[in-house]
Design a protein around this motif. Structure first.
Motif, short mmCIF file in Angstrom:
data_model
loop_
_atom_site.label_atom_id
_atom_site.label_comp_id
_atom_site.label_asym_id
_atom_site.label_seq_id
_atom_site.Cartn_x
_atom_site.Cartn_y
_atom_site.Cartn_z
N GLY A 32 0.79 -1.22 0.00
CA GLY A 32 0.00 0.00 0.00
C GLY A 32 0.82 1.27 0.00
N LEU A 33 2.07 1.18 -0.46
CA LEU A 33 2.96 2.34 -0.43
C LEU A 33 3.05 3.06 -1.76
CD1 LEU A 33 5.90 0.86 1.69
CD2 LEU A 33 4.02 2.33 2.45
N THR A 34 2.32 2.59 -2.75
CA THR A 34 2.34 3.26 -4.04
C THR A 34 0.92 3.24 -4.62
OG1 THR A 34 3.54 3.35 -6.16
CG2 THR A 34 2.80 1.18 -5.42
N PRO A 35 0.54 4.26 -5.39
CA PRO A 35 -0.81 4.30 -5.95
C PRO A 35 -1.11 3.08 -6.83
CG PRO A 35 0.24 6.43 -6.16
CD PRO A 35 1.31 5.47 -5.71
N LEU A 36 -2.36 2.69 -6.84
CA LEU A 36 -2.80 1.57 -7.65
C LEU A 36 -3.38 2.07 -8.98
CD1 LEU A 36 -4.68 -0.29 -4.81
CD2 LEU A 36 -2.72 -1.24 -6.01
N ARG A 37 -3.02 1.40 -10.05
CA ARG A 37 -3.60 1.72 -11.36
C ARG A 37 -4.59 0.61 -11.71
NH1 ARG A 37 1.75 3.44 -14.93
NH2 ARG A 37 2.34 5.26 -13.66
N PRO A 38 -5.82 0.97 -12.02
CA PRO A 38 -6.81 -0.06 -12.36
C PRO A 38 -6.31 -1.00 -13.45
CG PRO A 38 -7.91 2.04 -12.04
CD PRO A 38 -6.43 2.32 -11.99
N GLY A 39 -5.60 -0.46 -14.47
CA GLY A 39 -5.11 -1.31 -15.55
C GLY A 39 -4.11 -2.34 -15.05
N ASP A 40 -3.22 -1.93 -14.13
CA ASP A 40 -2.25 -2.87 -13.57
C ASP A 40 -2.96 -3.96 -12.76
OD1 ASP A 40 -0.15 -1.50 -14.67
OD2 ASP A 40 0.44 -0.48 -12.82
N VAL A 41 -3.97 -3.55 -11.99
CA VAL A 41 -4.71 -4.51 -11.18
C VAL A 41 -5.42 -5.52 -12.08
CG1 VAL A 41 -6.62 -4.79 -9.55
CG2 VAL A 41 -4.95 -2.96 -9.22
N GLN A 42 -5.99 -5.06 -13.17
CA GLN A 42 -6.66 -5.97 -14.10
C GLN A 42 -5.67 -6.99 -14.67
OE1 GLN A 42 -8.39 -3.06 -16.80
NE2 GLN A 42 -10.44 -3.53 -16.04
N LEU A 43 -4.49 -6.52 -15.08
CA LEU A 43 -3.49 -7.42 -15.65
C LEU A 43 -3.04 -8.46 -14.63
CD1 LEU A 43 -1.30 -4.86 -17.65
CD2 LEU A 43 -2.77 -6.66 -18.62
N LEU A 44 -2.82 -8.02 -13.39
CA LEU A 44 -2.38 -8.94 -12.35
C LEU A 44 -3.45 -9.98 -12.05
CD1 LEU A 44 -0.57 -6.44 -9.97
CD2 LEU A 44 0.52 -8.19 -11.39
N LEU A 45 -4.70 -9.54 -11.98
CA LEU A 45 -5.80 -10.47 -11.71
C LEU A 45 -5.95 -11.48 -12.83
CD1 LEU A 45 -8.47 -8.03 -10.20
CD2 LEU A 45 -7.04 -9.68 -8.98
N ASP A 46 -5.76 -11.03 -14.06
CA ASP A 46 -5.82 -11.97 -15.20
C ASP A 46 -4.76 -13.05 -15.05
OD1 ASP A 46 -7.91 -10.62 -16.40
OD2 ASP A 46 -6.62 -9.46 -17.76
N ARG A 47 -3.57 -12.64 -14.62
CA ARG A 47 -2.47 -13.60 -14.49
C ARG A 47 -2.64 -14.51 -13.29
NH1 ARG A 47 0.34 -17.12 -14.32
NH2 ARG A 47 2.59 -17.35 -14.74
N TYR A 48 -3.14 -13.97 -12.17
CA TYR A 48 -3.26 -14.75 -10.95
C TYR A 48 -4.41 -15.74 -11.01
CZ TYR A 48 -0.23 -11.12 -8.88
OH TYR A 48 0.79 -10.26 -8.60
N GLY A 49 -5.54 -15.29 -11.56
CA GLY A 49 -6.73 -16.15 -11.59
C GLY A 49 -7.31 -16.35 -10.20
N GLY A 50 -8.32 -17.19 -10.10
CA GLY A 50 -8.91 -17.55 -8.81
C GLY A 50 -9.76 -16.47 -8.18
N VAL A 51 -10.26 -15.53 -8.99
CA VAL A 51 -11.09 -14.43 -8.46
C VAL A 51 -12.42 -14.44 -9.20
CG1 VAL A 51 -11.25 -11.96 -8.06
CG2 VAL A 51 -9.01 -13.07 -8.04
N ASP A 52 -13.51 -14.44 -8.44
CA ASP A 52 -14.82 -14.41 -9.10
C ASP A 52 -15.07 -13.01 -9.66
OD1 ASP A 52 -16.34 -12.70 -7.21
OD2 ASP A 52 -16.08 -14.37 -5.84
N PRO A 53 -15.97 -12.88 -10.64
CA PRO A 53 -16.18 -11.60 -11.33
C PRO A 53 -16.56 -10.45 -10.39
CG PRO A 53 -17.18 -13.38 -12.56
CD PRO A 53 -16.74 -13.98 -11.26
#
Length: 286
Positions: free
Chosen positions: A55-76
């Protein structure tokens, strides 16, 4: 981990960053990826992933989307909420209206997200326990060229930070004050007496543990520097250690080092006067 559907928008942007960051860390662990592998997903560095997860740096929605795509295991539904919260994490905190140094803005954001704070001060009264007059005198002494408007702005920001000590879910504060703070005069004798009386009153608050550590304590010299240990609501969050150093904030994120600082703080507690003895001493000087 607290379910993300319980996260409300009124939370500070820093609190949101930490909540989303820790969920991303959890998902990365389940996916079996290193920070270096995660960094490649967003074309960043492993240091960026580490700071994002803390939590020490701002979050970018686009980065979060890419990470979630790679990690998987998250419901919509959770995915949508994580991305939405990433956008909310960019909101300005109330403290940014006070034109404070950017390095200190980060600290106040973390303080606003913390559930408990352990603070040792060697020469001064901790900021969360300062009276307005004490703060005003301190700023004037430290910044002799500051305008009256600037001084008032700093004082107002500090008083607003102190609002965390009251309310329905007050911040838990463990404050250890070094004996030197009794002799380090800030402002006038009247300012100091009022400050000591304020400490005596605050020591009666159920969410505040306030102690004085005397020069004679064997724990005083080995620690020897102000420190703040921040803890957060998530049970698996190891917290952070913070120092002011040469006009900037320094953070300790390594879990082993954080544990060492916690041990040192407990040594200070063990070598300090009791809460009752400390309160009487402050009252006598007030």
């Amino acid at each position: 981990m607290t379910p993300l559907h319980t996260v409300l928008m009124p939370m500070s942007p820093t609190a949101i960053r930490r909540r989303v960051g820790y969920r991303l860390r959890e998902l990365r662990g389940k996916a079996g990826l290193t920070t270096i592998e995660a960094a490649a997903v967003i074309r960043g560095s492993d240091a960026k992933i580490s700071r994002l997860e803390r939590g020490l740096t701002p979050l970018r929605p686009g980065d979060v989307q890419l990470l979630l795509d790679r990690y998987g295991g998250v419901d919509p539904s959770e995915r949508d909420l994580l991305v939405q919260l990433a956008g909310e994490s960019g909101r300005r905190g109330w403290w940014q209206a006070y034109e404070l140094p950017e390095w200190f803005n980060l600290y106040i954001g973390l303080e606003s997200a913390a559930s408990s704070i352990s603070n040792f001060e060697t020469l001064l009264v901790p900021g969360l326990l300062q009276t307005a007059d004490y703060t005003r005198a301190l700023v004037r002494q430290a910044q002799p060229t500051a305008t009256a408007e600037r001084v008032d702005r700093v004082v107002d920001a500090r008083l607003k930070r102190q609002a965390r000590l009251t309310g329905d879910e007050p911040l838990q504060l463990r404050a250890i004050i070094g004996e030197a703070a009794l002799h380090c005069v800030v402002g006038t004798a009247d300012v100091m007496r009022a400050q000591f009386a304020h400490l005596a009153r605050m020591s009666k608050s159920p969410n505040i543990e306030l102690r004085l550590v005397p020069f004679s304590s064997p724990a005083y010299a080995p620690y020897g520097r102000p420190v703040v240990i921040l803890d957060f609501p998530e049970p698996d969050d190891p917290g952070l250690v913070y120092f002011d150093h040469l006009g900037k904030g320094v953070y300790v994120e390594d879990e082993a080092q954080i544990a060492t600082h916690r041990q040192s703080f407990e040594m200070l507690v063990g070598g300090a006067l009791s809460v009752e003895e400390s309160a009487r001493l402050f009252a006598d000087r007030g």
